[in-house]
Scaffold this motif. Structure first.
Motif, PDB file in Angstrom:
ATOM      1  N   SER A  67      13.512 178.155 -27.671  1.00  0.00           N
ATOM      2  CA  SER A  67      13.006 178.446 -26.682  1.00  0.00           C
ATOM      3  C   SER A  67      11.287 177.674 -26.756  1.00  0.00           C
ATOM      4  N   ASP A  68      10.061 177.256 -26.275  1.00  0.00           N
ATOM      5  CA  ASP A  68       9.226 176.714 -26.886  1.00  0.00           C
ATOM      6  C   ASP A  68       8.352 176.770 -25.262  1.00  0.00           C
ATOM      7  N   LYS A  69       7.268 175.814 -25.271  1.00  0.00           N
ATOM      8  CA  LYS A  69       6.392 175.925 -23.655  1.00  0.00           C
ATOM      9  C   LYS A  69       6.778 175.280 -22.547  1.00  0.00           C
ATOM     10  N   THR A  70       7.931 174.559 -23.714  1.00  0.00           N
ATOM     11  CA  THR A  70       8.613 173.017 -22.750  1.00  0.00           C
ATOM     12  C   THR A  70       9.624 173.179 -21.708  1.00  0.00           C
ATOM     13  N   THR A  71      10.392 174.527 -22.130  1.00  0.00           N
ATOM     14  CA  THR A  71      11.647 174.862 -21.771  1.00  0.00           C
ATOM     15  C   THR A  71      10.877 175.694 -19.856  1.00  0.00           C
ATOM     16  N   GLY A  72       9.987 175.335 -19.908  1.00  0.00           N
ATOM     17  CA  GLY A  72       9.468 175.461 -18.203  1.00  0.00           C
ATOM     18  C   GLY A  72       9.929 177.681 -17.971  1.00  0.00           C
ATOM     19  N   THR A  87      16.248 179.371 -24.541  1.00  0.00           N
ATOM     20  CA  THR A  87      16.831 178.444 -25.023  1.00  0.00           C
ATOM     21  C   THR A  87      17.688 178.626 -26.139  1.00  0.00           C
TER      22      THR A  87
END
Length: 127
Positions: free
Chosen positions: A36-41, A45
């Protein structure tokens, strides 16, 4: 679609079927890796990392069964064993395993049971 009966799921060790099996199960797991990161809403993940497998089996203890004897001999010697578990017409899974637990029980009003727990020590193959 053919349903597979539980009676058709059989564990073998060193080419010898464990006699008088009551049950056998194969569990396959994968180590979950968080990507997971900042772009996975705001959703986790994941991907799968290393995989493991294990087999548990319970059988009525027999005084002279080649499969049960092979498990006991390998456990006492600290050796790994080759195993396969047939799942009816679905196929057979095979690999090398460590015997992590071997239990012999003797209930007063029941038959003696051998409980076997195996942990995969190699890749698991399907045929």
């Amino acid at each position: 679609m053919v349903k597979i009966r539980g009676v058709d799921v059989l564990l073998s060790v060193g080419g010898q079927t464990i006699g008088s099996q009551r049950n056998a199960s194969l569990k396959m797991d994968g180590k979950e890796i968080d990507v997971s990161d900042k772009t996975t809403g705001g959703w986790d993940t994941t991907i799968v990392g290393n995989r493991t497998w294990a087999i548990d089996c319970e059988a009525i203890t027999l005084d002279s069964d080649a499969g049960q004897n092979a498990v006991e001999t390998a456990f006492l010697a600290g050796n790994q064993i080759s195993v396969s578990i047939a799942v009816g017409a679905h196929g057979t899974y095979s690999g090398t395993a460590s015997i992590v637990s071997l239990e012999l029980t003797g209930e007063k009003d029941d038959v003696s049971m051998m409980k076997i727990s195996l942990k995969g020590a190699s890749a698991l193959t399907a045929a």
